[in-house]
Write a protein that holds these residues in place. Structure first.
Motif, short mmCIF file in Angstrom:
data_model
loop_
_atom_site.label_atom_id
_atom_site.label_comp_id
_atom_site.label_asym_id
_atom_site.label_seq_id
_atom_site.Cartn_x
_atom_site.Cartn_y
_atom_site.Cartn_z
N PHE B 843 9.34 -3.75 4.34
CA PHE B 843 8.17 -4.61 4.31
C PHE B 843 8.45 -5.97 3.69
N SER B 844 9.65 -6.17 3.26
CA SER B 844 9.92 -7.46 2.64
C SER B 844 10.17 -8.49 3.72
N LYS B 845 9.98 -9.71 3.35
CA LYS B 845 10.16 -10.77 4.33
C LYS B 845 11.55 -11.36 4.31
N ALA B 846 12.37 -10.86 3.42
CA ALA B 846 13.69 -11.48 3.29
C ALA B 846 14.55 -11.17 4.51
N ALA B 847 15.37 -12.11 4.84
CA ALA B 847 16.39 -11.92 5.88
C ALA B 847 15.80 -11.37 7.17
N GLU B 848 14.93 -12.13 7.72
CA GLU B 848 14.29 -11.68 8.97
C GLU B 848 15.28 -11.70 10.12
N ASP B 849 15.17 -10.73 10.89
CA ASP B 849 16.08 -10.59 12.01
C ASP B 849 15.81 -11.68 13.03
N PRO B 850 16.81 -12.41 13.42
CA PRO B 850 16.57 -13.44 14.44
C PRO B 850 16.23 -12.85 15.80
N ASP B 851 16.41 -11.56 15.93
CA ASP B 851 16.10 -10.95 17.21
C ASP B 851 14.67 -10.48 17.31
N LEU B 852 13.93 -10.63 16.24
CA LEU B 852 12.60 -10.04 16.24
C LEU B 852 11.67 -10.87 17.09
N VAL B 853 11.17 -10.28 18.12
CA VAL B 853 10.26 -10.99 19.01
C VAL B 853 8.89 -11.04 18.34
N ARG B 854 8.37 -12.24 18.16
CA ARG B 854 7.13 -12.36 17.44
C ARG B 854 5.94 -12.49 18.37
N GLU B 855 6.19 -13.12 19.50
CA GLU B 855 5.06 -13.35 20.40
C GLU B 855 5.58 -13.30 21.82
N TYR B 856 4.75 -12.80 22.66
CA TYR B 856 5.14 -12.64 24.06
C TYR B 856 3.92 -12.96 24.89
N GLY B 857 4.08 -13.89 25.80
CA GLY B 857 2.90 -14.26 26.58
C GLY B 857 3.21 -14.30 28.06
N LEU B 858 2.22 -14.00 28.86
CA LEU B 858 2.37 -14.00 30.31
C LEU B 858 1.19 -14.74 30.91
N LEU B 859 1.49 -15.55 31.90
CA LEU B 859 0.43 -16.28 32.57
C LEU B 859 0.28 -15.71 33.97
N PHE B 860 -0.92 -15.30 34.30
CA PHE B 860 -1.16 -14.71 35.61
C PHE B 860 -2.12 -15.58 36.40
N GLU B 861 -2.01 -15.41 37.67
CA GLU B 861 -2.93 -16.10 38.55
C GLU B 861 -3.60 -15.04 39.40
N CYS B 862 -4.89 -15.13 39.49
CA CYS B 862 -5.54 -14.11 40.29
C CYS B 862 -6.60 -14.77 41.14
N SER B 863 -6.91 -14.08 42.19
CA SER B 863 -7.97 -14.57 43.08
C SER B 863 -8.68 -13.35 43.61
N PRO B 864 -9.88 -13.55 44.10
CA PRO B 864 -10.62 -12.37 44.57
C PRO B 864 -9.93 -11.73 45.76
N GLU B 865 -10.06 -10.43 45.82
CA GLU B 865 -9.33 -9.70 46.85
C GLU B 865 -9.87 -9.99 48.24
N LYS B 866 -11.16 -9.80 48.35
CA LYS B 866 -11.72 -9.94 49.70
C LYS B 866 -12.29 -11.34 49.82
N TRP B 867 -11.54 -12.18 50.43
CA TRP B 867 -11.99 -13.55 50.59
C TRP B 867 -12.20 -13.77 52.06
N THR B 868 -13.43 -13.99 52.44
CA THR B 868 -13.72 -14.02 53.87
C THR B 868 -13.66 -15.42 54.46
N ASP B 869 -13.77 -16.41 53.63
CA ASP B 869 -13.82 -17.77 54.15
C ASP B 869 -12.46 -18.18 54.67
N GLN B 870 -12.36 -18.42 55.95
CA GLN B 870 -11.05 -18.72 56.53
C GLN B 870 -10.62 -20.14 56.25
#
Lengths: 389, 919
Positions: B843-870
């Motif tokens: 639990f100590s903060k000393a000597a933090e591992d440089p490999d420790l992933v702190r944050e991970y983010g993903l950006l998605f794009e979505c659209s409605p499935e049934k889109w009828t307007d051609q």
């Protein structure tokens, strides 16, 4: 244990179990172990279960059978040993041709011939391995100079009776290739590149072959019919390669065509191409385009708090490993909204950002603490700097 | 009066009623014996599930035909107890008086109730004496009477025995059953069969003494000598009226004859009980997955899956086939192929250890056209493997699942060895893995019943949420929390007044170590340490008890078993530091469920309490006390429902509102859901003092800032002010929220008129993530690994939002969260290993591992499935899924899903405030 070490590759004749080669050479992998590994694979195959992979916390072991007569067994620290095995097989086909390999007829002769593949296999297994991750390489910056050179290359290749040609700088640092060469599938072009531009030993940029004429079999396009790979040195550190048929002899090329086409621009070629103008925060990048990898590490100090240059390559590789599930997701792993457009990873010492598109993937190494908002614009500008924007 | 030894607590006969709680007095005076008493198995375990009214009817209709009512006699110590079994429903409502199982002196009157149309009327004194006699000879033998129906072809025109003078012997002539009357009845008595002679000689039971060869009775093959014919075509017969009955047969036909047979069965196997347990277990599976499939195994027949426990070191002298398989499930077609290649698994685990120095985790095989992942777990010299196809369960999830299975089995049995190597566990293990594979391979089948009151649970999110470590927590208002905690503390104090052992100068039977309470599957109260909570949680999740409680299918649930919590049995390193040693004790888990509530209690026998000898079953007093606690808390479910109905904090937005083109159309509509949400939030806001705090720990100020602050410091690489939380924190928060809402656009489209005071209340209570007019937070998940819980919007909150894209978004969100979580876990593991290697506390903060992933983010794009307007392309919307790991001071993971338009600063601020969740 060093996270990069310990990789090995073993080739075994499936039917007899005779080991054909082992890189790195034994005694790292003792003979009984090879036999046990192969035996396990055979046993599974006989029972209808094809053993593909086994994983421990530190390493992955993979098996791949080719044509029922050749089995490759490989251990890699990274998560996808299958890719290494396929690349190794591609390298073997490149130099020996498919007919020699499958089916395995004369094992002793094959063992001798496989010795020629060892440099390629060693480069594959080396820590930077994977062909494209070791030394950085980038394309020439777009512009009139590049177009002129490309035109010259095309005509040179045409004079030699082919349309596949490329120019290599600095042992693979930069490339220029004709359009058809660029269109070669990755299974072909990756081993070719490794062959043409082996990572130079320390400080030996001036060395290398002056001229070479090799028969090669393209693993994907022509595994049985050989082509000639002609490699010529134009300048120390600059070489040109051609894939031709039987007609133009090396002598002809050296004496006539090379001076004719490349003589006038020798000085231009001597100037080493500059790296692409990436945004300033980018410390390193890896571009995977249609399977082909291309990477670069900036040598500058970078913004404050950035990773020092020697550690950047390893950091980039680590990022690639962590983001592997996003870059090449398994078939069942896709969510309802498919792949993400962009993903990022924040670590204490650096940040990685990955732009994902259907046909290409761009991985960037950025200083730590990069906020989220500029990630997308940075990635897009880096992409355009690399010529794909 | 009561010497040493374990006795159940007797109930005192007269009491002063005013001293007692009303519930306790009810329990005190009821002579109701618990219904679950006879479900207790030989080793003391109990799994008793009584369904609610509606469920039982459904189940009874569909279940296999139960055996008809039997009477059997059980010999226990020196007493004979006659137990009559009826259907469950009847037993529930009937008052019976039983003798206590473990007592030598009976304090309650003993009498046997007579039920229904059983053809024997038994007095306890009569047969008891006879049988007691017998007990000396046949120790531990159970006599069972069984009825069987046999269809016999009878042709009145054809008589088997010749002779007109014996015409009255129709039984022999038509059917072929030989019955000797009068003197044979004496023979029966000599042989000691149970004789129900109540009348004269003429009226006696028709015992089959012989069969005419070639007769139809013989041909059926089911009639045995010694059987008693009791009915013909459901008409009771005896030796008097049999001839009359038989003469009524008009013509050749099949006649149904009911025989009663006696079967002697050694009690040791107690097959009856096992079968009963088995059937209740099978009912559990059938109940959870829908009643239509009679055999759930058949539904997954063609998916290769297996679990095996293999021995690595074999006895080389005896070479039996399949000797190394200690346990295997399922024994069916599905696992055949995997079983035949078990040599691969054994060899690989050896080889890889020698090559890499670490143990094998997993391997992939390609068989039956599927990629099958096999995960390993090695313990001493045995290997546990589980194989499932990749398309059903991805590898990282399978690795988590085997860890959970090992942990649960160790909790239930003490170690994998003792779980698998004991033969009597096999059937229970079969059931365990049956549930496991059903949950893995058919998660969508885990549907709520079609009862109208059941709330809609998204099956996919249930699957993903099951992959997270920890239990789902529901934040509640302070008063409710206090009520729950008080009730739990009262229970744990075990001050049962006259019902407690102290009153009788006896040592306590058990010490209650802690308890936790669930409502509709949410954890609402917990007094267990984290390790125990995780163990209990895994057990409940595995047996899907929480899912059951969520649907109100449980009429009553009582579970009792001995458990082996590793936290207590194998103390960690901290104990050597503090000098405290756990006592040598045995631990028991008692789970009581009533309607929506499930209360789990962990008991300790030994140490302060008296030691447990043998295999103790559940004690009625403790079970009743736990039940009383739940009944006391009955009143709070109204306030919990109110909390569930109120809008979420932090408020959520629906993804569909952000689709650009759709917004114009929906604008008129979008205001109304927001309107209704705001209006209902006013109701909640009317009690401005009620702050939602996480653990009801009144010593902490409601807004605890230190974890996020230190993480921010660490992240920027500079030592920020790591101060204690001060009262400045609160005004900062309010200022921040107020600042957010005085951004250029009002958070609401302005058509709602409200006065300023309500606005202020609204500001103080609401924490929104906005980038403009609308709230942009879609979903969140906060994982408190230190406490073993996670917080995520409740089902009702999600259901209120609706939308078409939103459920997909949530599913995607959970999937990403699981994969991000596995990455966080990997890097945490590496860091822990490094720190353990170098002797630094984790639990100590000393000597933090440089490999420790702190944050991970993903950006998605979505659209409605049934889109009828051609003409126009479908509108797209971008959203982020971000997971952040906060390793210090206590590990915490926070996952959020928000719209792309939010500025970075706002999101960062929201993370610091942990989105208003942690307090």
């Amino acid at each position: 244990m060093d996270e990069e070490g310990g990789a090995f590759l073993v080739g075994v004749a499936t039917a007899s179990g005779l080991p054909l080669f082992c890189r790195p050479p034994r005694p790292q992998v003792p003979f009984p172990l090879v036999g046990a590994l192969h035996g396990v694979h055979l046993f599974g195959a006989a029972a209808g279960a094809e053993l593909r992979q086994a994983a421990t916390p530190t390493a992955h072991l993979g098996w791949a059978g080719y044509g029922d007569s050749l089995t490759l067994i490989g251990l890699s620290p990274g998560p996808a040993p299958a890719r290494i095995l396929d690349s190794a097989f591609g390298a073997m086909v490149l130099l020996l041709g498919r007919e020699q390999l499958l089916p395995v007829r004369n094992e002793e002769r094959l063992k001798r011939e496989l010795r020629g593949c060892f440099p390629l296999l060693d480069s594959l297994l080396s820590p930077g391995g994977g062909w494209g991750m070791g030394a950085p390489c980038w394309p020439l910056p777009p512009g009139p100079a590049r177009d002129a050179l490309q035109e010259r290359l095309r005509r040179f290749a045409g004079a030699a009776g082919t349309d596949l040609g490329c120019v290599v700088w600095g042992g693979g640092v930069a490339w220029l290739s004709t359009a058809p060469w660029g269109a070669l599938p990755e299974a072909d072009s990756a081993p070719l590149r490794a062959l043409l531009a082996p990572p130079p030993p320390e400080g030996a940029l001036r060395g290398g072959v002056a001229a070479r004429d090799l028969p090669v079999f393209l693993p994907n396009s022509s595994p049985e019919v050989p082509l000639r790979l002609l490699q010529l040195r134009l300048l120390p550190g600059v070489g040109v390669g051609l894939l031709c048929g039987p007609r133009p002899s090396l002598q002809l090329l050296l004496t006539q065509l090379v001076p004719q086409f490349w003589g006038p621009v020798l000085e231009q070629l001597r100037a080493r191409p500059r790296p692409p103008p990436l945004p300033p925060q980018v410390l390193g990048y890896l571009l995977i385009h249609r399977g082909r990898r291309q990477s670069g590490i900036l040598k500058g100090a970078g913004p404050g708090g950035a990773l020092p240059p020697p550690l950047r390559a390893a950091a980039l590789r680590r990022l690639l490993r962590l983001l592997e599930p996003q870059i090449c997701p398994k078939s069942g792993g896709r969510g309802p909204h498919g792949r993400p457009k962009l993903c990022y990873l924040a670590l204490p010492t650096h940040t990685g950002c990955c732009l994902l598109r259907p046909e290409l993937t761009l991985l960037l190494l950025l200083p730590p603490g990069t906020p989220r908002d500029p990630l997308s614009p940075t990635a897009l500008s880096a992409l355009s700097a690399l010529g794909h924007g | 009066m009561f010497g040493a030894g374990r006795y159940s607590i007797p109930r005192p006969v007269t009491r002063n009623l005013e001293d007692l709680d009303s519930v306790q007095s009810v329990l005190l005076h009821s002579d109701l014996e618990p219904e679950w008493l006879d479900s207790v198995q030989k080793n003391g375990e109990l799994f008793y599930l009584e369904l609610s009214e509606s469920e039982e009817e459904v189940l009874l209709q569909n279940s296999c035909p139960e055996m008809p009512a039997v009477n059997h006699v059980r010999f226990r110590e020196n007493e004979a107890e006659i137990i009559q079994e009826g259907s469950r429903k009847e037993r529930k409502y009937e008052l019976k008086k039983w003798t206590k199982m473990l007592k030598r002196k009976s304090l309650l009157p003993k009498s046997s109730g007579k039920k229904g149309s059983g053809s024997c009327s038994v007095h306890p004194s009569g047969p008891t004496s006879i049988l007691k006699h017998r007990s000396a000879q046949k120790m531990g033998v159970t006599v069972q009477q069984r009825y069987k129906d046999v269809s016999v072809y009878v042709n009145p025109r054809k008589l088997y025995s010749a002779g007109e003078e014996e015409q009255q012997r129709l039984l022999e002539a038509l059917v072929g059953i030989v019955h000797q009357s009068s003197w044979s009845s004496r023979r029966v008595e000599k042989q000691g069969r149970r004789d129900k002679a109540t009348g004269g000689v003429s009226e006696e039971k028709l015992v089959v003494h012989g069969l005419v060869p070639g007769s139809s009775a013989m041909k059926t093959g089911q009639i045995l000598i010694g059987d008693v014919l009791v009915a013909v075509n459901d008409v009771d017969v005896n030796s008097e009226n049999i001839e009359r009955v038989l003469s009524c047969i008009p013509g050749p036909m099949q006649v149904k004859m009911t025989f009663e047979t006696s079967v002697f069965e050694p009690e040791g196997t107690s097959k009856q009980r096992n079968k009963q347990t088995q059937s209740s277990m099978n009912n559990l599976v059938r109940l959870l997955w829908g009643e239509d499939t009679l055999d759930p195994q058949q539904a997954v027949q063609d998916v290769p899956h297996i679990v095996m426990f293999l021995a690595l070191k074999l006895d080389s002298e005896t070479s039996k086939d399949e000797q190394e398989i200690i346990y295997q499930y399922p024994i069916s077609e599905a696992s055949q192929k995997l079983k035949s290649v078990r040599g691969i698994f054994l060899t690989l685990s050896d080889i890889l250890e020698s090559i890499t120095g670490t143990e094998i985790i997993s391997s992939s095989l390609f068989l039956c056209e599927k990629l099958v992942q096999v995960v390993y777990w090695k313990e001493s010299d045995k290997l546990l493997i589980i194989g499932l196809p990749e398309e059903n369960v991805p590898l990282y999830q399978l690795r988590n699942m085997i860890e959970n299975v090992v942990r649960t089995l160790t909790f239930m049995y003490g170690s994998l060895d003792s779980a698998f190597c004991q033969v009597e566990n096999v059937s229970r293990l079969d059931h365990f893995f049956n549930l496991f594979f059903q949950r893995a391979l058919r998660p969508a089948g885990l549907q709520p019943s079609s009862s109208p009151g059941a709330q809609q649970q998204d099956p996919c999110s249930a699957l993903f949420l099951g992959g997270f470590p920890g239990l789902r927590w529901l934040t509640l208002p302070q008063e409710v929390k206090m009520e729950i905690d008080t009730a739990l503390s009262d229970l744990e104090a075990a001050d049962f007044a006259e019902l407690s052992e102290d009153y009788y100068d006896m040592r306590r039977l058990y010490v209650i170590l802690g308890s936790c309470l669930f409502y509709k599957g949410y954890l609402i109260g917990n007094h267990l340490p984290k390790e125990d909570l995780v163990d209990v949680g895994f057990y409940c999740q595995h047996y899907c008890l929480l899912a059951l409680a969520a649907e109100q299918r449980v009429g009553q649930l009582v579970i009792w078993r001995e458990v082996f919590p590793q936290h207590h049995l194998q103390p960690g390193e901290e104990s050597s530091l503090t000098g405290y040693r756990e006592p040598e004790a045995r631990y028991f888990l008692l789970i009581v469920g009533l309607r929506h509530f499930v209360l789990c209690v962990l008991l300790e026998a030994g140490g302060c309490a008296s030691r447990a000898i043998g295999n103790p079953g559940p004690d009625c007093i403790y079970v009743d006390q736990v039940k009383a606690t739940i009944l006391q808390l009955e009143g709070i479910d109204a306030s919990i429902e109110e909390r569930l109905d109120s809008p979420s904090i932090p408020p959520l937005a629906c993804a569909d509102w952000f689709l650009p083109a759709a917004r114009d159309r929906l604008e008129s509509l979008s205001t109304s859901p927001m309107l209704s949400k705001l209006q209902s939030s006013y109701k909640a806001g009317s009690t401005p003092g009620s702050k939602r705090s996480l653990f009801g720990d009144t010593s902490h100020t409601p807004r605890k800032q230190s974890p996020p602050r230190s993480s921010r410091a660490a992240e920027q690489g500079s030592e920020g002010p790591v101060g204690e939380e001060s009262t400045n924190a609160q005004p900062v928060l309010e200022q921040a929220t107020r600042k957010k809402h005085t951004l250029p656009n009002p958070f609401h489209s302005g058509s709602l008129k409200k006065n300023s005071s309500e606005k202020d209340t609204e500001f103080l209570n609401a924490i929104k993530l906005t980038s403009g007019p609308e709230n942009t937070l879609f979903h969140y998940l906060s994982l408190e690994t230190m406490q073993g819980i996670f917080i995520t919007p409740t089902h009702k909150e999600v259901a209120q939002l609706g939308g078409s894209i939103h459920p997909q978004l949530i599913e995607n969100f959970y999937q990403c969260c699981l994969s991000i979580h596995s990455i966080f876990q990997q890097s945490m593991r590496k860091e822990k290993k490094k720190k353990a290697g170098s002797g630094i506390s984790e639990f100590s903060k000393a000597a933090e591992d440089p490999d420790l992933v702190r944050e991970y983010g993903l950006l998605f794009e979505c659209s409605p499935e049934k889109w009828t307007d051609q003409k126009k392309p479908p509108p797209t919307m971008n959203y982020w899924v971000v997971g952040r790991l906060i390793p210090h001071p206590k590990p915490q993971e926070c996952y959020v899903c928000f719209h792309d338009s939010v500025t970075d600063a706002a999101v960062e601020l929201a993370f610091k405030l942990s989105f208003g969740l942690a307090a």
